[in-house]
Design an enzyme around this catalytic site. Sequence first.
Site, mmCIF file in Angstrom:
data_model
loop_
_atom_site.group_PDB
_atom_site.id
_atom_site.type_symbol
_atom_site.label_atom_id
_atom_site.label_comp_id
_atom_site.label_asym_id
_atom_site.label_seq_id
_atom_site.Cartn_x
_atom_site.Cartn_y
_atom_site.Cartn_z
ATOM 1 N N VAL A 149 0.876 -1.173 0.000
ATOM 2 C CA VAL A 149 0.000 0.000 0.000
ATOM 3 C C VAL A 149 0.908 1.216 0.000
ATOM 4 O O VAL A 149 1.915 1.251 0.721
ATOM 5 C CB VAL A 149 -0.921 0.038 1.232
ATOM 6 C CG1 VAL A 149 -1.717 1.341 1.257
ATOM 7 C CG2 VAL A 149 -1.873 -1.155 1.232
ATOM 8 N N ASP A 208 3.763 -2.707 4.252
ATOM 9 C CA ASP A 208 3.189 -4.050 4.196
ATOM 10 C C ASP A 208 1.850 -4.036 4.927
ATOM 11 O O ASP A 208 1.804 -3.890 6.149
ATOM 12 C CB ASP A 208 4.164 -5.028 4.855
ATOM 13 C CG ASP A 208 3.743 -6.486 4.692
ATOM 14 O OD1 ASP A 208 2.550 -6.735 4.440
ATOM 15 O OD2 ASP A 208 4.610 -7.375 4.848
ATOM 16 N N HIS A 209 0.761 -4.215 4.166
ATOM 17 C CA HIS A 209 -0.577 -4.126 4.758
ATOM 18 C C HIS A 209 -0.904 -5.319 5.658
ATOM 19 O O HIS A 209 -1.895 -5.306 6.379
ATOM 20 C CB HIS A 209 -1.632 -3.992 3.657
ATOM 21 C CG HIS A 209 -2.807 -3.169 4.064
ATOM 22 N ND1 HIS A 209 -3.169 -2.982 5.382
ATOM 23 C CD2 HIS A 209 -3.714 -2.486 3.329
ATOM 24 C CE1 HIS A 209 -4.256 -2.217 5.438
ATOM 25 N NE2 HIS A 209 -4.600 -1.902 4.200
ATOM 26 N N ARG A 210 -0.079 -6.354 5.619
ATOM 27 C CA ARG A 210 -0.257 -7.459 6.557
ATOM 28 C C ARG A 210 0.185 -7.060 7.953
ATOM 29 O O ARG A 210 -0.298 -7.602 8.951
ATOM 30 C CB ARG A 210 0.553 -8.685 6.105
ATOM 31 C CG ARG A 210 0.198 -9.239 4.747
ATOM 32 C CD ARG A 210 1.203 -10.299 4.326
ATOM 33 N NE ARG A 210 2.559 -9.758 4.249
ATOM 34 C CZ ARG A 210 3.652 -10.483 4.007
ATOM 35 N NH1 ARG A 210 3.528 -11.794 3.807
ATOM 36 N NH2 ARG A 210 4.836 -9.923 3.950
ATOM 37 N N ALA A 230 0.847 -3.528 9.006
ATOM 38 C CA ALA A 230 0.348 -2.221 9.479
ATOM 39 C C ALA A 230 -0.847 -1.772 8.655
ATOM 40 O O ALA A 230 -1.072 -2.249 7.541
ATOM 41 C CB ALA A 230 1.467 -1.182 9.405
#
Length: 403
Positions: free
Chosen positions: A201, A372-374, A376
């Site tokens: 993102v 990293d959207h996993r 944060a």
Amino acid sequence: MLEVKLHDIGEGMTEGEVIHYLVKVGDSVSTDQPLVEVQTDKMVAELTSPCSGIVKKIPIEVGETVQVGTSLLYIEVGGGTQLEQKSSIETKQVSEKKANPTLEKPPLNTFKRVLAAPYTRKIARDNNINLEEVQASDPSGRVKEEDVFRFLKGLQSEKVSVKDVKQAVAVQVTPDEIPFRGIRKKIAEKMTKSLFTIPHVTHFDEVNMTKLFEMKEQLKTSGESVSISAFLIKALVISLKDFPIFNAELDEENSRILLKKNYHIGIATNTESGLIVPVIHDADKKSIKEIHHEAKDLTKRAIDGKLQPFEMQNSTFTVSNVGPLGSTGATPIINYPETALIAFHKTKKQPIVNERDEIVIGHIMTLSMAFDHRVADGATAVKFTNRFASLIEQPHKLMMEMI
């Protein structure tokens, strides 16, 4: 017979590509003489001879990628009779030269390492040019590609431009084909792994740099020259301490997020060989001035190809300063396995409203932060960049954080 094997040049290295042999079968070599250039995922490294002797066998071809532990050369230690014969021949040649000094010519320094980028070396190899015979135009002695082009055409006149020379030898250096290997290939592999592993993102924001520019000019007036980048890196480290989730690594195998206690800032650097990321280790323990000098030194040596493996390892967060190149925005790819990367883009003069509701000219920098959207969420990324911006827009706050 002694085997010269590919050893672990840097932490985590498992393989390397043989890009050039500096000796051939039958050559006599001395201890510590460079034998072969190997491309790792981050650098071109030289393997040297562990002994004196004669090269007996080279089983690996140029261009092959081999695992650590693979034998690249076989050397007959000492060399026996052949070395004695070589010594006798050399003694005879010296005697002849003394008897007839007109035959004496300055010998090439076979073992001298010429300063040159890998791409420059490739041009020389493709055209069967010995780099030691090429005169460097750079005062540092570094041979550049234009020096090779000039040598290739045997130009003696300064009236012919480098551009004309490049065009004249375009056919010989095959500009229609670029080998996809070495650092460029390793970058591609790492970027592909990052993009297809991490759900990226990108968050965009703006930072008012006006007061920081004013502080920089004040420091310059007092005799202290510090780059804007050094301030930005220091502000990032402080912000990372407040938001440690971005100084982290996701360990999927063990279902955990590792919050790093060290703050090792990678500096994305554009070089002739490709993207290199030297690292400022323990940036949280260094002053702005120390960061300035270290970043300047690392960047220069990255461009010159002189970094040591440990200087490109263990980064926890990466910075890409593309503003000086004219960039106005981008969606950067995270330096795997890190959680985030921030890119600083071009700073523009534009009308802004100050604290007194007056319209004035300010210096506004755009930044883009990939995360990293996993690990944060977007709201956390916004809070992080807000914290960073507050330190830059009010430099006295940045100074207070360091007391």
